[in-house]
Design a protein around this motif. Structure first.
Motif, PDB file in Angstrom:
ATOM      1  N   GLU A   1      -0.225  10.967   3.708  1.00 57.87           N
ATOM      2  CA  GLU A   1      -0.691  11.671   4.858  1.00 57.87           C
ATOM      3  C   GLU A   1      -1.356  12.990   4.656  1.00 57.87           C
ATOM      4  OE1 GLU A   1       0.787  11.074   8.177  1.00 57.87           O
ATOM      5  OE2 GLU A   1       1.810   9.304   7.727  1.00 57.87           O
TER       6      GLU A   1
ATOM      7  N   THR B   1      -6.866   5.871   9.656  1.00 60.89           N
ATOM      8  CA  THR B   1      -6.272   5.376   8.436  1.00 60.89           C
ATOM      9  C   THR B   1      -7.541   4.961   7.610  1.00 60.89           C
ATOM     10  OG1 THR B   1      -3.977   4.662   9.396  1.00 60.89           O
ATOM     11  CG2 THR B   1      -4.924   3.611   7.090  1.00 60.89           C
TER      12      THR B   1
ATOM     13  N   LYS C   1      -3.238   3.939   1.458  1.00 59.19           N
ATOM     14  CA  LYS C   1      -3.674   4.220   2.818  1.00 59.19           C
ATOM     15  C   LYS C   1      -3.741   5.576   3.138  1.00 59.19           C
ATOM     16  CE  LYS C   1      -2.031   0.094   4.988  1.00 59.19           C
ATOM     17  NZ  LYS C   1      -1.195  -0.714   6.083  1.00 59.19           N
TER      18      LYS C   1
ATOM     19  N   SER D   1      -8.322   2.882   3.841  1.00 56.08           N
ATOM     20  CA  SER D   1      -7.711   2.117   3.034  1.00 56.08           C
ATOM     21  C   SER D   1      -8.520   1.575   1.828  1.00 56.08           C
ATOM     22  CB  SER D   1      -6.976   0.961   3.443  1.00 56.08           C
ATOM     23  OG  SER D   1      -6.172   1.057   4.689  1.00 56.08           O
TER      24      SER D   1
ATOM     25  N   SER E   1       0.711  -1.153   0.063  1.00 58.95           N
ATOM     26  CA  SER E   1       0.134  -0.066   0.215  1.00 58.95           C
ATOM     27  C   SER E   1       0.745   1.159  -0.097  1.00 58.95           C
ATOM     28  CB  SER E   1      -0.936  -0.028   1.282  1.00 58.95           C
ATOM     29  OG  SER E   1      -1.713  -0.974   1.118  1.00 58.95           O
ATOM     30  N   ARG E   2       0.472   2.164  -0.736  1.00 59.17           N
ATOM     31  CA  ARG E   2       1.128   3.499  -0.637  1.00 59.17           C
ATOM     32  C   ARG E   2       0.459   4.222   0.424  1.00 59.17           C
ATOM     33  NH1 ARG E   2       0.203   8.341  -4.836  1.00 59.17           N
ATOM     34  NH2 ARG E   2       1.402   9.686  -3.493  1.00 59.17           N
ATOM     35  N   THR E   3       1.181   4.881   1.479  1.00 58.03           N
ATOM     36  CA  THR E   3       0.525   5.666   2.463  1.00 58.03           C
ATOM     37  C   THR E   3       0.766   7.384   2.103  1.00 58.03           C
ATOM     38  OG1 THR E   3       1.510   4.119   3.901  1.00 58.03           O
ATOM     39  CG2 THR E   3       0.785   6.148   4.786  1.00 58.03           C
TER      40      THR E   3
ATOM     41  N   VAL F   1      -3.736   8.485   5.463  1.00 58.41           N
ATOM     42  CA  VAL F   1      -3.708   8.750   6.983  1.00 58.41           C
ATOM     43  C   VAL F   1      -3.899  10.182   7.419  1.00 58.41           C
ATOM     44  CG1 VAL F   1      -1.917   8.705   9.189  1.00 58.41           C
ATOM     45  CG2 VAL F   1      -1.689   6.926   7.484  1.00 58.41           C
TER      46      VAL F   1
END
Length: 113
Positions: free
Chosen positions: A31, A86, A53, A88, A27-29, A55
Motif C-alpha cells: 500500500e 493497482t 501489486k 502490478s 503477489s505481494r501487496t 496499491v
C-alpha cells in the motif's frame, strides 16, 4: 500398472498443467499513499522474482503526483483522488527501481533484493 506407466502418466499431467510455481505464485501487496509529503512510504523493499501489486491511493489534491511513472518497468498510471490504483509487475533483478510523478519531482524507491 507398472512403475514406468505411472511415471509416464504423471509426466503427462505435469506437461498439461505446467509447473505449479508459475501459476500459484502469490503477489505481494504494498500500500502506497500520495500525501502532501509525497509518496508514503517512499522506500519499499521487494524480492527479485516475487510478483508485486502496488496499491496507490492519492489522498490530496495539493500535489503534482496525479500519476505514477515507473520508467524501468514501462509503467504509467493515473492516480485519481481517493481511488486506489493497482500497478502490478515482477522485479527481475536486484537494485533500485525509481518511481515518481510525471514531472519527476516527487518519487520514491523500490529496493529489490
Amino acid at each position: 500398472m507398472t512403475f514406468r506407466s505411472l511415471v509416464a502418466g504423471s509426466l503427462a499431467v505435469l506437461a498439461l498443467t505446467g509447473p505449479a510455481t508459475a501459476s500459484a505464485a502469490q503477489s505481494r501487496t504494498v500500500e502506497l499513499s500520495v500525501t502532501k509529503k509525497g509518496f508514503e512510504p517512499s522506500r519499499v523493499k521487494l524480492t527479485t522474482g516475487e510478483p508485486v501489486k502496488l496499491v496507490i491511493t492519492r489522498k490530496t489534491d495539493d500535489t503534482c503526483a496525479k500519476e505514477v511513472v515507473i520508467p524501468s518497468e514501462n509503467i504509467t498510471a493515473e492516480l485519481p483522488l481517493n481511488k486506489p490504483v493497482t500497478v502490478s509487475f515482477t522485479p527481475k533483478s536486484t537494485g533500485e527501481i525509481r518511481y515518481s510523478c510525471a514531472m519527476g519531482m516527487i518519487g520514491g524507491v523500490l529496493e529489490v533484493r
